[in-house]
Structure formats: C-alpha cells, structure tokens
Scaffold this motif. Structure first.
Motif, mmCIF file in Angstrom:
data_model
loop_
_atom_site.group_PDB
_atom_site.id
_atom_site.type_symbol
_atom_site.label_atom_id
_atom_site.label_comp_id
_atom_site.label_asym_id
_atom_site.label_seq_id
_atom_site.Cartn_x
_atom_site.Cartn_y
_atom_site.Cartn_z
ATOM 1 N N GLU A 1 0.234 -1.683 -14.993
ATOM 2 C CA GLU A 1 0.281 -1.441 -13.673
ATOM 3 C C GLU A 1 -0.351 -0.904 -13.087
ATOM 4 O O GLU A 1 -0.226 -1.341 -11.826
ATOM 5 C CB GLU A 1 1.308 -0.174 -13.821
ATOM 6 C CG GLU A 1 3.164 -0.242 -14.454
ATOM 7 C CD GLU A 1 3.808 -1.939 -14.128
ATOM 8 O OE1 GLU A 1 3.386 -2.314 -12.780
ATOM 9 O OE2 GLU A 1 4.844 -2.143 -13.963
ATOM 10 N N TRP B 1 7.164 4.615 -11.551
ATOM 11 C CA TRP B 1 7.974 4.939 -10.461
ATOM 12 C C TRP B 1 8.163 5.880 -9.938
ATOM 13 O O TRP B 1 7.798 6.076 -8.599
ATOM 14 C CB TRP B 1 9.135 4.169 -11.046
ATOM 15 C CG TRP B 1 10.674 4.197 -9.811
ATOM 16 C CD1 TRP B 1 10.585 3.146 -8.774
ATOM 17 C CD2 TRP B 1 11.471 5.482 -9.126
ATOM 18 N NE1 TRP B 1 10.821 3.524 -7.963
ATOM 19 C CE2 TRP B 1 11.515 4.558 -7.862
ATOM 20 C CE3 TRP B 1 11.684 6.218 -9.429
ATOM 21 C CZ2 TRP B 1 12.261 5.355 -7.221
ATOM 22 C CZ3 TRP B 1 12.644 7.091 -8.421
ATOM 23 C CH2 TRP B 1 13.619 6.550 -7.240
ATOM 24 N N SER C 1 4.155 6.100 -8.460
ATOM 25 C CA SER C 1 4.336 4.909 -7.813
ATOM 26 C C SER C 1 4.867 5.359 -5.980
ATOM 27 O O SER C 1 5.502 5.776 -5.857
ATOM 28 C CB SER C 1 4.380 3.163 -8.363
ATOM 29 O OG SER C 1 6.526 3.246 -8.180
ATOM 30 N N ASP C 2 4.299 4.746 -5.217
ATOM 31 C CA ASP C 2 4.605 4.537 -3.605
ATOM 32 C C ASP C 2 5.779 3.708 -3.530
ATOM 33 O O ASP C 2 6.386 3.999 -2.564
ATOM 34 C CB ASP C 2 4.043 3.703 -2.982
ATOM 35 C CG ASP C 2 2.118 4.463 -3.021
ATOM 36 O OD1 ASP C 2 1.750 5.073 -3.336
ATOM 37 O OD2 ASP C 2 1.487 3.287 -2.586
ATOM 38 N N ARG C 3 6.754 3.694 -4.770
ATOM 39 C CA ARG C 3 8.079 3.102 -4.129
ATOM 40 C C ARG C 3 9.155 4.523 -4.345
ATOM 41 O O ARG C 3 10.596 4.333 -4.227
ATOM 42 C CB ARG C 3 8.711 2.219 -5.303
ATOM 43 C CG ARG C 3 7.889 0.957 -5.593
ATOM 44 C CD ARG C 3 7.728 -0.110 -6.124
ATOM 45 N NE ARG C 3 7.619 -1.515 -6.376
ATOM 46 C CZ ARG C 3 7.809 -2.937 -7.496
ATOM 47 N NH1 ARG C 3 8.624 -2.187 -8.173
ATOM 48 N NH2 ARG C 3 6.546 -3.396 -6.900
ATOM 49 N N ALA C 4 8.395 4.982 -5.121
ATOM 50 C CA ALA C 4 9.438 6.586 -4.966
ATOM 51 C C ALA C 4 9.054 8.098 -3.810
ATOM 52 O O ALA C 4 8.672 8.875 -4.013
ATOM 53 C CB ALA C 4 9.337 7.476 -6.132
ATOM 54 N N SER C 5 8.304 7.311 -2.708
ATOM 55 C CA SER C 5 7.770 7.754 -2.009
ATOM 56 C C SER C 5 8.272 8.778 -0.785
ATOM 57 O O SER C 5 7.512 9.627 -0.337
ATOM 58 C CB SER C 5 6.810 6.774 -0.485
ATOM 59 O OG SER C 5 8.230 5.981 -0.266
ATOM 60 N N LEU D 1 2.448 -1.533 -9.534
ATOM 61 C CA LEU D 1 3.146 -0.312 -9.140
ATOM 62 C C LEU D 1 2.154 0.836 -9.105
ATOM 63 O O LEU D 1 2.464 1.505 -8.580
ATOM 64 C CB LEU D 1 4.360 -0.058 -10.631
ATOM 65 C CG LEU D 1 6.046 0.093 -10.409
ATOM 66 C CD1 LEU D 1 6.790 0.989 -11.319
ATOM 67 C CD2 LEU D 1 6.337 0.395 -9.704
#
Length: 257
Positions: free
Chosen positions: A29, A230, A233-237, A3
């Motif tokens: 991560e 999260w 991370s970029d998943r929460a961009s 992540l």
C-alpha cells in the motif's frame, strides 16, 4: 496510490504473525516501513524481503517493554526517513488459558508488561514526535476481542486489553487536537504461529472457534492487517478513539464459549 502511500509507518511485533502480515500489506500500500521486534533475525529478514520487492523498509531490534526500546523505533524512523506519520503497535503475547485465581503474579506481570505497558511506551514515544512535528498522524494499537467481551481462562490478557481501550480513549482526548488519530483493532481468534499449536493439538480447539464465532471460522492475519491499514489511512480521517472488532462477530453476539 496505495492506502498508505508515502506514509512513514512503524510496525511493532513485525517478525511474525499479524505484524509480518501487516508489514507486507503496508508495503504493497506504499508505506515506508520501520519494522521492530525483539528478534533481530526475523525483522531483518523481512526488511530484506520487502526491499527486494521495491519497498523501503528498515529493521530495528528492540525490547518494546522498555522506554529505550520504544524510543529506538521512533529514532530509527526519524533517522531513515526524517519523520513519522503512522504506527501499528502490534507487539503482544499470550498465555495458556487458566482460571483467573490460578494465575501467578509472574504470569500477570508478563501479560501486562508487553500488552499494556509496552503499548503505552510505544504510543508515548510516537505521540511526542507527532505532536512536536505538527503534521498530525495515526496510530493503531492491536488489542483483542478480550477488550470487549469476557472469556474463560484469560483474565490477565483481558485486563490488559481493556486497559488498551482506555489508553485509546485517553490518547484521543489528549492528542486529537493535534490531528493525531488513535484507534485499536480487536481481533478474535486468528491463525498465526502463536495460535497454531492450539489448532495442531487436536480438533477440539478448531471446533470451539467455529461454534463461538458467528462467521464460523478463525481469522487470517491479513484480515487484521487490512483493518489496521484502513484505520491508519486518510480514508479513516474522521475515525478516532475507536476499538474496532475484527473478530468474525464474537463481540456482536457476546459468544465466547
């Protein structure tokens, strides 16, 4: 790919509890870590532990209630890794619950010095560097369920945590244009070295937590760390300006009795 792969990440209050759990998780991560806390032996031991697993981590002893301490952590990131991508501003403290009118001025000031002012000092130093670099970034503040609901005997903490909610929103208004996302996590009761004395004193506190929390239990430090990872991370961009409850459902039901 983790992540936080290759993200230079500051973790404050990293010596124990949620901060140490976050440091270990972030290392797994893929983060490059700057671990900051007032206690040099704790963060140095953790940095040594993580380095032995193949992670990259440096330790910084800093008083995060001061501008010099906050700026030292950012300087350490730049010196060790040449940049700063993310930060988990986790450092905070608590106090034995008493009714609001029974709080002393010293206790009030102590609650706000680290929980609110210290978080602002760290965030300020981080935002300045991230904005100047022009690469964006992400910061997560560790707030608390007291930012979202009322509770008995914890008014000084709740005032500070509500202040963090405003700080997150203000930072988003000012710095989202630079690609910098600022959010917060709001834990409920989490089992850490700081809360363990309450559980150890007898069954009453554990029973209170169970009946006050819809999920029926206290949280684990790594559960808060997972949420912070999260958000960083970029998943929460596309997530910015949010105070995310990590509280077992307390805020959703307004139960804290």
């Amino acid at each position: 790919m983790g992540l936080l792969d290759d993200k230079v990440t500051i973790v404050t209050g990293a010596g124990r509890g949620i901060g140490a759990a976050a440091a270990r998780l972030f290392a797994r991560e893929g983060a490059l870590l700057v671990l900051a806390a007032r206690s040099a032996p704790e963060v140095e031991a953790l940095a040594t532990e993580l380095t032995a697993t193949g992670a990259e981590a440096v330790a910084v002893a800093a008083d995060l209630t001061t501008a010099a301490g906050a700026e030292r952590t950012v300087a350490a990131a730049l010196e060790a890794f040449g940049r700063l991508d993310a930060a988990f501003d986790n450092a905070g403290n608590g106090a034995v619950p008493v009714p609001l009118a029974e709080r002393s001025e010293a206790e009030w000031d102590d609650a706000h010095a680290l929980n609110l002012r210290g978080s602002w000092l760290c965030l300020r130093a981080q935002l300045r560097v991230m904005a100047a670099a022009g690469r964006g970034g992400a910061v997560v503040l560790n707030s608390g369920v007291g930012a979202l609901v009322g509770g008995f005997g914890d008014g000084a903490q709740q005032a500070a945590k509500h202040g963090l909610t405003g700080l997150v929103k203000a930072a988003t208004a000012d710095y989202a244009r630079y690609g910098i996302r600022v959010n917060a996590v709001a834990p409920g009761v989490v089992r850490t070295p700081g809360t363990e004395p309450f559980f150890a004193a007898g069954p009453e506190f554990g029973a209170l937590v169970e009946r006050s929390t819809p999920l029926g239990r206290a949280g684990a430090d790594v559960e808060v760390a997972e949420a912070a990872a999260w958000l960083l991370s970029d998943r929460a961009s596309y997530v910015a300006g949010v105070t995310l409850p990590v509280d077992g459902g307390i805020a959703a039901t307004r139960r804290f009795d």
